[in-house]
Design a protein around this motif. Structure first.
Motif, mmCIF file in Angstrom:
data_model
loop_
_atom_site.group_PDB
_atom_site.id
_atom_site.type_symbol
_atom_site.label_atom_id
_atom_site.label_comp_id
_atom_site.label_asym_id
_atom_site.label_seq_id
_atom_site.Cartn_x
_atom_site.Cartn_y
_atom_site.Cartn_z
ATOM 1 N N GLN A 166 0.840 -1.198 0.000
ATOM 2 C CA GLN A 166 0.000 0.000 0.000
ATOM 3 C C GLN A 166 0.877 1.251 0.000
ATOM 4 O OE1 GLN A 166 -2.799 1.172 3.400
ATOM 5 N NE2 GLN A 166 -4.242 0.398 1.842
ATOM 6 N N LEU A 167 0.592 2.165 -0.948
ATOM 7 C CA LEU A 167 1.303 3.443 -1.032
ATOM 8 C C LEU A 167 0.471 4.519 -0.333
ATOM 9 C CD1 LEU A 167 2.436 3.301 -4.779
ATOM 10 C CD2 LEU A 167 3.639 2.483 -2.753
ATOM 11 N N LYS A 168 1.154 5.332 0.504
ATOM 12 C CA LYS A 168 0.474 6.381 1.271
ATOM 13 C C LYS A 168 1.106 7.735 0.982
ATOM 14 C CE LYS A 168 -0.543 3.105 5.017
ATOM 15 N NZ LYS A 168 -0.391 2.797 6.444
ATOM 16 N N ASP A 169 0.333 8.833 1.220
ATOM 17 C CA ASP A 169 0.887 10.173 1.024
ATOM 18 C C ASP A 169 1.664 10.592 2.269
ATOM 19 O OD1 ASP A 169 -0.969 10.853 2.949
ATOM 20 O OD2 ASP A 169 -2.352 11.823 1.540
ATOM 21 N N ASP A 170 2.161 11.811 2.244
ATOM 22 C CA ASP A 170 2.985 12.283 3.354
ATOM 23 C C ASP A 170 2.230 12.305 4.680
ATOM 24 O OD1 ASP A 170 5.040 12.583 1.604
ATOM 25 O OD2 ASP A 170 4.684 14.730 1.251
ATOM 26 N N ALA A 171 0.907 12.428 4.591
ATOM 27 C CA ALA A 171 0.100 12.461 5.813
ATOM 28 C C ALA A 171 -0.275 11.059 6.285
ATOM 29 C CB ALA A 171 -1.163 13.278 5.576
ATOM 30 N N GLY A 172 0.162 10.026 5.531
ATOM 31 C CA GLY A 172 -0.129 8.648 5.918
ATOM 32 C C GLY A 172 -1.474 8.154 5.451
ATOM 33 N N VAL A 173 -2.076 8.885 4.514
ATOM 34 C CA VAL A 173 -3.388 8.466 3.998
ATOM 35 C C VAL A 173 -3.177 7.503 2.836
ATOM 36 C CG1 VAL A 173 -5.551 9.220 2.954
ATOM 37 C CG2 VAL A 173 -4.423 10.648 4.683
ATOM 38 N N PRO A 174 -3.811 6.313 2.828
ATOM 39 C CA PRO A 174 -3.649 5.347 1.733
ATOM 40 C C PRO A 174 -4.092 5.948 0.403
ATOM 41 C CG PRO A 174 -4.696 4.299 3.627
ATOM 42 C CD PRO A 174 -4.665 5.772 3.908
ATOM 43 N N GLN A 175 -3.248 5.747 -0.654
ATOM 44 C CA GLN A 175 -3.553 6.270 -1.978
ATOM 45 C C GLN A 175 -3.772 5.161 -3.007
ATOM 46 O OE1 GLN A 175 -3.712 9.756 -2.653
ATOM 47 N NE2 GLN A 175 -3.714 9.740 -0.407
ATOM 48 N N LEU A 176 -2.955 4.090 -2.919
ATOM 49 C CA LEU A 176 -2.950 3.086 -3.980
ATOM 50 C C LEU A 176 -2.469 1.738 -3.421
ATOM 51 C CD1 LEU A 176 -3.323 2.967 -7.168
ATOM 52 C CD2 LEU A 176 -0.827 3.117 -7.270
ATOM 53 N N ASN A 177 -3.076 0.654 -3.924
ATOM 54 C CA ASN A 177 -2.607 -0.701 -3.594
ATOM 55 C C ASN A 177 -2.044 -1.353 -4.853
ATOM 56 O OD1 ASN A 177 -3.649 -0.356 -1.005
ATOM 57 N ND2 ASN A 177 -5.570 -1.428 -1.475
ATOM 58 N N ARG A 178 -0.824 -1.837 -4.780
ATOM 59 C CA ARG A 178 -0.222 -2.579 -5.889
ATOM 60 C C ARG A 178 -0.204 -4.066 -5.537
ATOM 61 N NH1 ARG A 178 4.861 1.407 -7.424
ATOM 62 N NH2 ARG A 178 3.620 2.975 -8.549
ATOM 63 N N VAL A 179 -0.714 -4.877 -6.437
ATOM 64 C CA VAL A 179 -0.923 -6.298 -6.156
ATOM 65 C C VAL A 179 -0.191 -7.154 -7.186
ATOM 66 C CG1 VAL A 179 -2.633 -8.116 -5.770
ATOM 67 C CG2 VAL A 179 -3.207 -5.725 -5.231
ATOM 68 N N THR A 180 0.516 -8.156 -6.696
ATOM 69 C CA THR A 180 1.170 -9.151 -7.556
ATOM 70 C C THR A 180 0.442 -10.475 -7.375
ATOM 71 O OG1 THR A 180 3.285 -8.063 -7.142
ATOM 72 C CG2 THR A 180 3.365 -10.225 -8.171
ATOM 73 N N VAL A 181 0.130 -11.141 -8.503
ATOM 74 C CA VAL A 181 -0.675 -12.364 -8.481
ATOM 75 C C VAL A 181 0.138 -13.510 -9.092
ATOM 76 C CG1 VAL A 181 -2.852 -13.444 -9.156
ATOM 77 C CG2 VAL A 181 -2.748 -10.964 -8.779
ATOM 78 N N PHE A 182 0.295 -14.596 -8.312
ATOM 79 C CA PHE A 182 1.036 -15.773 -8.797
ATOM 80 C C PHE A 182 0.068 -16.936 -9.007
ATOM 81 C CE2 PHE A 182 4.144 -13.276 -6.449
ATOM 82 C CZ PHE A 182 5.210 -13.230 -7.337
ATOM 83 N N ASN A 183 0.120 -17.522 -10.196
ATOM 84 C CA ASN A 183 -0.705 -18.677 -10.538
ATOM 85 C C ASN A 183 -0.098 -19.929 -9.885
ATOM 86 O OD1 ASN A 183 -1.897 -20.900 -11.779
ATOM 87 N ND2 ASN A 183 -2.141 -19.855 -13.744
ATOM 88 N N ILE A 184 -0.877 -20.579 -9.004
ATOM 89 C CA ILE A 184 -0.338 -21.764 -8.305
ATOM 90 C C ILE A 184 -1.133 -23.029 -8.641
ATOM 91 C CG2 ILE A 184 0.621 -20.443 -6.380
ATOM 92 C CD1 ILE A 184 -1.842 -21.302 -4.720
ATOM 93 N N ILE A 185 -1.732 -23.043 -9.822
ATOM 94 C CA ILE A 185 -2.513 -24.222 -10.193
ATOM 95 C C ILE A 185 -1.634 -25.473 -10.285
ATOM 96 C CG2 ILE A 185 -2.308 -23.824 -12.701
ATOM 97 C CD1 ILE A 185 -5.274 -24.815 -12.844
ATOM 98 N N ASP A 186 -0.384 -25.305 -10.775
ATOM 99 C CA ASP A 186 0.527 -26.452 -10.858
ATOM 100 C C ASP A 186 0.923 -26.923 -9.456
ATOM 101 O OD1 ASP A 186 0.479 -26.498 -13.604
ATOM 102 O OD2 ASP A 186 2.239 -25.204 -13.828
ATOM 103 N N ARG A 187 1.106 -25.963 -8.563
ATOM 104 C CA ARG A 187 1.456 -26.323 -7.202
ATOM 105 C C ARG A 187 0.312 -27.068 -6.530
ATOM 106 N NH1 ARG A 187 3.530 -22.083 -2.615
ATOM 107 N NH2 ARG A 187 1.407 -22.158 -1.807
ATOM 108 N N LYS A 188 -0.923 -26.629 -6.797
ATOM 109 C CA LYS A 188 -2.084 -27.304 -6.233
ATOM 110 C C LYS A 188 -2.182 -28.744 -6.737
ATOM 111 C CE LYS A 188 -4.203 -24.269 -3.592
ATOM 112 N NZ LYS A 188 -4.537 -24.545 -2.183
ATOM 113 N N LYS A 189 -1.881 -28.915 -8.038
ATOM 114 C CA LYS A 189 -1.893 -30.271 -8.591
ATOM 115 C C LYS A 189 -0.845 -31.133 -7.900
ATOM 116 C CE LYS A 189 -3.576 -29.060 -13.223
ATOM 117 N NZ LYS A 189 -3.209 -28.974 -14.660
ATOM 118 N N TYR A 190 0.320 -30.537 -7.667
ATOM 119 C CA TYR A 190 1.402 -31.268 -7.009
ATOM 120 C C TYR A 190 1.019 -31.628 -5.577
ATOM 121 C CZ TYR A 190 6.028 -32.201 -5.042
ATOM 122 O OH TYR A 190 7.096 -32.770 -4.407
ATOM 123 N N GLU A 191 0.359 -30.656 -4.869
ATOM 124 C CA GLU A 191 -0.090 -30.928 -3.510
ATOM 125 C C GLU A 191 -1.126 -32.052 -3.485
ATOM 126 O OE1 GLU A 191 -1.526 -27.211 -2.117
ATOM 127 O OE2 GLU A 191 0.466 -26.402 -1.628
#
Length: 665
Positions: free
Chosen positions: A112-137
């Motif tokens: 989460q990115l915040k401004d100088d006053a500490g107010v949330p401005q933006l969320n950056r999200v990374t998404v990993f596909n784990i379908i192969d891992r689920k199959k392995y599990e």
């Protein structure tokens, strides 16, 4: 614009273009959201996974819209508050809803990115596909399930095999006892002592070794008692004497003169280790000497430290192979097995057994010269007067100290088993009540005061585990201390854990040895406080049955144990025979019904109930037919089941006819 500025501009444009291309086509998903979850940027990779066009998502959907219901709840209660509090969350597991239906398992990382006053401005999200891992599990879970099923199948197999081993071994022990009552020369008596010791020892070892799951799970425990150390070693040496004489090898025993007479410990496991080492020494020695030695290293007031050695003049072991011989299924060289045989398990098992004593085997060897195996263990010193009491417990029942005054509750639903145990209890002067199910046992325990309870584990209405828990939960402290002994013929490998959970005091297996039953009762009460009654040991009238009547090799059964149980009293023997005939006639009907209805549980329950009686009568053929019926119950066609049922009926009829022959009518 000069040339340098122009090149910088082009380079910057290329970097921006490549960065954008990397973002759009990265191997993972990227998106940016407002603090409320509204998606304002998303890469092509994630859009491709979800099956959406960009215009369907941007400024129209929130991140949480792609979560299943449980995921949305987790997002609101944990994900979002945690992100706001610490500014990032890592590797949260979600299922994303796809446009075409179904879900995609992913791991999310958010910052989460915040401004100088500490107010949330933006969320950056990374998404990993784990379908192969689920199959392995999933594959791992399936493999785990198969391994557990294989382990269960192995345990069942070992349970069956252990019974098959015990049956002939019990016959050997029984014949040895019969021989002991005949006129023998001094040499024959000596041989018989070794036979009895070795067969009894083998029975104990089989009970441990065949329960291989205990070895793998580290559940083998020491069963300590008083024993005569010199007698133990002499018996072990003498049991190996014949093999040594066959090869022309000199077998010697050297004992320290300062050794105490009695020790306290697990003599069976010590004997197993020494027997294995001696057997190996003889096997790998073609000529010369094999020596068993015991030296007293240190002795304190109540303990002593002992050094055991087995020395031979055999083929020896190369130095680079000496560590490997203690590994399972491993021998010193490939040439060993074709010449000498063996599985390579003996030393590995011996090493594990010694680890229970806090010890291990060491080896000193030289190729072509010989080997020396040795280990050190510390044991408590036995007290002679205590040992004599234990020694008496192993005597014949008629020589045992009376138990008059002991109050015992026998919880057992098999009338034949009740009859057998009752005969011994009466001989010893024990006052006892009988409960035919667990509920009756609980009620009798509530109404009366007992010194000990013998509790069968498989009974109708309420089993032995539940009955024990009910007794333990009663109000008075006496029920917490009351010795409750599990009395079972089960060979399953999980019952000991259940016994501990039910707070059962200890275990007595069926078929039991008379001295074991006596010892179990005697250990639970104070013999000195009991009433003494000489008459309770008086001998009953004896029958004069010919040996051929007691046991014939061609007979379908032997009533030898029945005669022993009833102390050759004709009235008692008749009652026991009539009771058995009555039950077998009913068993014949019940087994047929369970077999033809493919009732596996019913067959199992009946087999458990009749097991001890069949072993006591040595009804081998009937045992085999019952086992055959159980093994093919699920797979056999109707014709085969009918054939097995016919064999079963014939086997029951044969046993009943033989029982009737011995009736005094």
């Amino acid at each position: 614009m000069n040339r340098l500025d122009s090149e910088k501009y082009v380079a910057a444009s290329l970097i921006d273009e490549r960065a954008e291309d990397l973002y759009e086509n990265a191997p993972c998903g990227y998106l940016s959201t407002l603090p409320n979850g509204l998606i304002i940027k998303i890469n092509s990779t994630l859009l491709s996974w979800l099956g959406y066009d960009r215009e369907e998502v941007l400024f129209k959907k929130r991140l949480q819209d792609f979560f299943v219901i449980g995921g949305r709840m987790f997002y609101e209660t944990h994900h979002a508050p945690l992100l706001k509090m610490q500014g990032r969350v890592n590797e949260l597991n979600y299922d994303l809803l796809l446009k075409a239906g179904g879900v995609l398992p992913v791991l999310l990382n958010s910052i989460q990115l915040k401004d100088d006053a500490g107010v949330p401005q933006l969320n950056r999200v990374t998404v990993f596909n784990i379908i192969d891992r689920k199959k392995y599990e999933l594959e791992l879970l399936q493999a785990k399930k198969k391994a557990e099923e294989a382990a269960k199948a192995k345990a069942t197999f070992l349970s069956t095999v252990s019974h098959e081993f015990r049956t002939p071994l019990n016959a050997i022990i029984g014949i040895a006892s019969l021989l002991d009552k005949t006129d023998l020369t001094a040499q024959q008596a000596k041989y018989l002592d070794v036979l009895k010791f070795s067969s009894e020892n083998l029975l104990n070892l089989i009970n441990d070794i065949l329960d291989f799951s205990k070895v793998e799970a580290g559940k083998i425990v020491l069963e300590e008692k008083y024993f005569h150390i010199r007698h133990l070693l002499n018996s072990i040496l003498y049991s190996q004497q014949y093999k040594a004489q066959e090869k022309g090898i000199t077998l010697t025993l050297q004992l320290d003169d300062a050794l105490p007479e009695y020790m306290y410990g697990d003599s069976v496991k010590i004997g197993q280790v020494l027997t294995n080492l001696l057997s190996n020494a003889i096997k790998f020695t073609e000529n010369g000497l094999v020596s068993l030695q015991l030296q007293l290293l240190e002795q304190e007031e109540v303990t002593c430290k002992l050094l055991f050695k087995v020395i031979d003049t055999g083929i020896g072991i190369p130095e680079d192979q000496q560590a490997k011989i203690f590994e399972e299924f491993t021998q010193a060289s490939p040439e060993i097995n074709p010449v000498y045989g063996g599985t390579g398990l003996g030393l590995a098992i011996s090493q594990r057994l010694l680890s229970l004593f806090g010890s291990r085997i060491y080896v000193s060897s030289q190729s072509g010269v010989g080997s020396e195996f040795f280990f050190v263990i510390e044991l408590p010193v036995g007290q002679a007067e205590v040992t004599q009491e234990h020694k008496a417990i192993g005597s014949e029942p008629t020589a045992l100290k009376p138990l008059k005054g002991v109050r015992l509750l026998l919880a057992e639903d098999n009338e034949i088993n009740v009859f057998v145990v009752s005969e011994y209890l009466r001989q010893w002067g024990v006052y006892f009540d009988v409960a035919s199910n667990g509920a009756q046992a609980v009620e009798l325990a509530r109404q009366n005061t007992y010194d000990i309870v013998l509790m069968d584990l498989q009974m109708p209405v309420m089993d032995g585990y539940e009955a024990t828990r009910a007794i333990r939960s009663m109000e008075h402290e006496q029920y917490k201390r009351l010795p409750i002994i599990a009395f079972t013929a089960s060979a399953r490998f999980d019952y000991k854990d259940k016994i501990v959970a039910a707070e059962i005091t200890s275990l007595l297996t069926k078929p039991f040895r008379v001295e074991e039953l006596y010892a179990t009762i005697a250990k639970s009460v104070s013999l000195d406080s009991l009433e003494q009654d000489e008459e309770c040991d008086a001998k009953a009238p004896y029958l004069h049955l010919e040996e051929r009547e007691i046991h014939s090799g061609k007979a379908p059964i032997s009533i030898q144990e029945y005669i022993k149980v009833t102390r050759n009293n004709r009235d008692s023997l008749n009652r026991l025979l009539l009771l058995t005939i009555k039950h077998f006639e009913q068993y014949k009907v019940d087994f047929a019904k369970a077999l033809l209805n493919r009732d596996a549980k019913g067959m199992g329950d009946l087999a458990h109930k009749i097991k001890v009686t069949l072993q006591t009568l040595e009804a081998v053929k009937l045992q085999r037919v019952i086992a055959s019926g159980r093994s093919c119950l699920a797979t056999a066609d109707k014709a085969l089941l009918l054939q097995i049922n016919n064999e079963l009926q014939e086997a029951f009829d044969c046993v009943v006819v033989e029982l009737k022959k011995h009736l005094d009518v």
